[in-house]
Design a protein around this motif. Structure first.
Motif, PDB file in Angstrom:
ATOM      1  N   GLY A  14      40.446 -21.903  21.247  1.00  0.00           N
ATOM      2  CA  GLY A  14      41.184 -21.030  22.161  1.00  0.00           C
ATOM      3  C   GLY A  14      40.275 -19.964  22.752  1.00  0.00           C
ATOM      4  N   VAL A  15      39.431 -19.382  21.901  1.00  0.00           N
ATOM      5  CA  VAL A  15      38.518 -18.330  22.357  1.00  0.00           C
ATOM      6  C   VAL A  15      37.490 -18.911  23.343  1.00  0.00           C
ATOM      7  N   GLU A  16      37.040 -20.154  23.066  1.00  0.00           N
ATOM      8  CA  GLU A  16      36.099 -20.809  23.999  1.00  0.00           C
ATOM      9  C   GLU A  16      36.752 -21.026  25.360  1.00  0.00           C
ATOM     10  N   LEU A  17      38.006 -21.451  25.315  1.00  0.00           N
ATOM     11  CA  LEU A  17      38.737 -21.672  26.569  1.00  0.00           C
ATOM     12  C   LEU A  17      38.904 -20.365  27.344  1.00  0.00           C
ATOM     13  N   LEU A  18      39.198 -19.312  26.586  1.00  0.00           N
ATOM     14  CA  LEU A  18      39.369 -17.996  27.213  1.00  0.00           C
ATOM     15  C   LEU A  18      38.088 -17.556  27.916  1.00  0.00           C
ATOM     16  N   THR A  19      36.960 -17.815  27.257  1.00  0.00           N
ATOM     17  CA  THR A  19      35.665 -17.464  27.835  1.00  0.00           C
ATOM     18  C   THR A  19      35.477 -18.180  29.175  1.00  0.00           C
ATOM     19  N   GLU A  20      35.784 -19.481  29.162  1.00  0.00           N
ATOM     20  CA  GLU A  20      35.610 -20.301  30.365  1.00  0.00           C
ATOM     21  C   GLU A  20      36.552 -19.833  31.493  1.00  0.00           C
ATOM     22  N   TYR A  21      37.811 -19.612  31.149  1.00  0.00           N
ATOM     23  CA  TYR A  21      38.780 -19.257  32.182  1.00  0.00           C
ATOM     24  C   TYR A  21      38.582 -17.834  32.686  1.00  0.00           C
ATOM     25  N   GLN A  22      38.113 -16.952  31.806  1.00  0.00           N
ATOM     26  CA  GLN A  22      37.857 -15.584  32.269  1.00  0.00           C
ATOM     27  C   GLN A  22      36.710 -15.572  33.266  1.00  0.00           C
ATOM     28  N   ALA A  23      35.697 -16.402  33.016  1.00  0.00           N
ATOM     29  CA  ALA A  23      34.566 -16.470  33.950  1.00  0.00           C
ATOM     30  C   ALA A  23      35.052 -16.938  35.325  1.00  0.00           C
ATOM     31  N   ARG A  24      35.962 -17.914  35.316  1.00  0.00           N
ATOM     32  CA  ARG A  24      36.491 -18.430  36.592  1.00  0.00           C
ATOM     33  C   ARG A  24      37.359 -17.384  37.290  1.00  0.00           C
ATOM     34  N   LEU A  25      38.159 -16.677  36.473  1.00  0.00           N
ATOM     35  CA  LEU A  25      39.043 -15.640  37.026  1.00  0.00           C
ATOM     36  C   LEU A  25      38.210 -14.591  37.753  1.00  0.00           C
ATOM     37  N   ALA A  26      37.100 -14.180  37.097  1.00  0.00           N
ATOM     38  CA  ALA A  26      36.232 -13.150  37.672  1.00  0.00           C
ATOM     39  C   ALA A  26      35.539 -13.669  38.930  1.00  0.00           C
ATOM     40  N   ALA A  27      35.076 -14.927  38.875  1.00  0.00           N
ATOM     41  CA  ALA A  27      34.340 -15.480  40.020  1.00  0.00           C
ATOM     42  C   ALA A  27      35.262 -15.626  41.232  1.00  0.00           C
ATOM     43  N   GLN A  28      36.482 -16.056  41.002  1.00  0.00           N
ATOM     44  CA  GLN A  28      37.406 -16.275  42.121  1.00  0.00           C
ATOM     45  C   GLN A  28      37.908 -14.954  42.690  1.00  0.00           C
ATOM     46  N   ASN A  29      38.056 -13.959  41.800  1.00  0.00           N
ATOM     47  CA  ASN A  29      38.382 -12.602  42.246  1.00  0.00           C
ATOM     48  C   ASN A  29      39.647 -12.522  43.094  1.00  0.00           C
ATOM     49  N   THR A  30      40.629 -13.318  42.742  1.00  0.00           N
ATOM     50  CA  THR A  30      41.886 -13.369  43.507  1.00  0.00           C
ATOM     51  C   THR A  30      43.068 -12.976  42.627  1.00  0.00           C
ATOM     52  N   TYR A  31      43.081 -13.511  41.406  1.00  0.00           N
ATOM     53  CA  TYR A  31      44.170 -13.212  40.481  1.00  0.00           C
ATOM     54  C   TYR A  31      43.717 -12.214  39.424  1.00  0.00           C
ATOM     55  N   GLY A  32      44.686 -11.567  38.796  1.00  0.00           N
ATOM     56  CA  GLY A  32      44.405 -10.718  37.639  1.00  0.00           C
ATOM     57  C   GLY A  32      45.380 -11.076  36.535  1.00  0.00           C
ATOM     58  N   LEU A  33      45.061 -10.689  35.316  1.00  0.00           N
ATOM     59  CA  LEU A  33      45.949 -10.969  34.182  1.00  0.00           C
ATOM     60  C   LEU A  33      46.194  -9.679  33.417  1.00  0.00           C
ATOM     61  N   ALA A  91      46.610  -0.667  35.648  1.00  0.00           N
ATOM     62  CA  ALA A  91      46.780  -2.121  35.829  1.00  0.00           C
ATOM     63  C   ALA A  91      45.433  -2.744  36.205  1.00  0.00           C
ATOM     64  N   PRO A  92      45.204  -3.991  35.806  1.00  0.00           N
ATOM     65  CA  PRO A  92      43.892  -4.612  36.089  1.00  0.00           C
ATOM     66  C   PRO A  92      43.694  -4.857  37.578  1.00  0.00           C
ATOM     67  N   SER A  93      42.429  -4.937  37.969  1.00  0.00           N
ATOM     68  CA  SER A  93      42.148  -5.311  39.353  1.00  0.00           C
ATOM     69  C   SER A  93      42.009  -6.834  39.431  1.00  0.00           C
ATOM     70  N   ARG A  94      41.879  -7.349  40.609  1.00  0.00           N
ATOM     71  CA  ARG A  94      41.714  -8.802  40.781  1.00  0.00           C
ATOM     72  C   ARG A  94      40.453  -9.263  40.051  1.00  0.00           C
ATOM     73  N   GLY A  95      40.522 -10.407  39.427  1.00  0.00           N
ATOM     74  CA  GLY A  95      39.367 -10.934  38.692  1.00  0.00           C
ATOM     75  C   GLY A  95      39.297 -10.426  37.261  1.00  0.00           C
ATOM     76  N   GLN A  96      40.159  -9.480  36.918  1.00  0.00           N
ATOM     77  CA  GLN A  96      40.061  -8.861  35.593  1.00  0.00           C
ATOM     78  C   GLN A  96      41.211  -9.232  34.667  1.00  0.00           C
ATOM     79  N   ILE A  97      40.917  -9.111  33.369  1.00  0.00           N
ATOM     80  CA  ILE A  97      41.980  -9.147  32.362  1.00  0.00           C
ATOM     81  C   ILE A  97      42.187  -7.705  31.921  1.00  0.00           C
ATOM     82  N   GLY A  98      43.388  -7.197  32.037  1.00  0.00           N
ATOM     83  CA  GLY A  98      43.698  -5.836  31.585  1.00  0.00           C
ATOM     84  C   GLY A  98      44.597  -5.934  30.365  1.00  0.00           C
ATOM     85  N   ILE A  99      44.249  -5.199  29.318  1.00  0.00           N
ATOM     86  CA  ILE A  99      45.086  -5.217  28.116  1.00  0.00           C
ATOM     87  C   ILE A  99      45.743  -3.867  27.954  1.00  0.00           C
TER      88      ILE A  99
END
Ligand code: AMP
Ligand code: MG
Length: 302
Positions: free
Chosen positions: A51-70, A123-131
């Motif tokens: 799960g953590v490996e997947l998170l690493t991969e998807y977070q990198a994509r989220l940041a690169a695309q810079n369109t969505y935030g979580l 709130a997080p910006s685009r490309g970011q995960i905000g906790i």
């Protein structure tokens, strides 16, 4: 690329999701000691790693695309395991792509604004995960359990009174819908611990010198309101689990299981968002080829 154990992840999170519109009574409806039968602790550790490996991969994509935030919302009683969950679940992600905000008793500046103000700032910006370690939900939890907090908010009479909690649920749902319509996915986790497990964790904080700092005498006073919190949690879950931002009640008496479950919900949200690396255009690819030739020409040779 990591091979996604997605079917296992979906199987894990289905029973802990609060269906929008359903009625929830804690503690009966969600067992804090639940562990999915198909998983033992060793298999669980392996799944968390994946799960953590997947998170690493998807977070990198989220940041690169810079369109969505979580936005990940974490709620729990004291000793519910919020800090440990953040530490373990986020262990693989690039710190540049994550923000963590902990919400405490509001300052006088914060109290001078509308109650959602301080949360919108964080709130997080685009490309970011905000906790959010505690969140806007404190406004219908601690503020409800201890109504003197509401008095401090200096609200006009028309914004108080009997309907205040239902109005807040609506306002929170509307805010989350607005965020979600604008590309910000929201994941809401309630770490659900039993009263006995909370007692044991407080005892550990008292017994172990390295944990003493985590203990606050106020925790004991607050524990007296355990049942009031269960009622406030239940009402919150009934009214704010929506199609665009559903709640997940994470069984939290077993820390190892809580972490797997929390990671699974976050991974699932990212997989559904499906962020992609931006495609490089033909002309940009030509530029890359030219840059490569220029760098090769500079080679000192042998
Ligand atoms: P901790 O998370 O243990 O550091 O404690 C933070 C404290 O701030 C908790 O006791 C929360 O109940 C309290 N808190 C957080 N948000 C609010 C709020 N909106 N109004 C009043 N108290 C709050
Ligand atoms: Mg505390």
């Amino acid at each position: 690329m990591v091979d996604p154990p997605m079917s296992q992840i979906r199987e894990l999170i289905a029973p802990v999701r609060v269906e929008p519109g359903s009625s929830v009574h804690l503690p009966e409806d969600f067992d804090p000691g639940y562990k999915a039968g198909f998983l033992n602790k060793r298999e669980g550790k392996e799944l968390l790693k994946r799960g953590v490996e997947l998170l690493t991969e998807y977070q990198a994509r989220l940041a690169a695309q810079n369109t969505y935030g979580l936005l990940v919302v974490l709620q729990a009683l004291d000793a519910g395991g919020k800090d440990g969950t953040i530490k373990h679940v986020m262990s693989g992600v690039n710190p540049q792509g994550v923000t963590v905000h902990s919400f405490k008793v509001p300052s006088s500046t914060e109290l001078s604004h509308d109650y959602l103000w301080r949360y919108t700032q964080c709130a997080p910006s685009r490309g970011q995960i905000g906790i959010f370690n505690r969140s806007h939900y404190e406004e219908v939890l601690v503020v409800r359990v201890h109504p003197q907090n509401l008095d401090r908010q200096r609200l006009p009479a028309s914004a108080k009174g009997d309907g205040v909690w239902h109005r807040r649920y609506r306002e929170i749902n509307d805010w989350e819908r607005y965020l979600s319509d604008n590309g910000f996915r929201i994941v809401k986790l309630l770490l659900n611990i039993s009263k006995e497990e909370q007692r044991l964790r407080f005892m550990k904080r008292l017994d172990r010198p390295d944990k003493n700092w985590k203990f606050s005498p106020a925790d004991i006073t607050e524990r007296r309101y355990f049942d009031d919190y269960q009622r406030a949690f239940s009402d919150m879950l009934c009214h704010t689990s929506t199609a665009w931002a559903p709640w997940y009640v994470i069984p939290a008496d077993h820390k190892w299981f809580a972490r797997i479950c929390a990671a699974a919900v976050v991974v699932n949200a990212l997989v559904e968002l499906d962020p992609r690396y931006p495609q490089v255009s033909k002309s940009a690819r030509r530029e890359l080829a030219q840059a490569r030739m220029a760098l090769e020409a500079e080679s000192p040779g042998d």
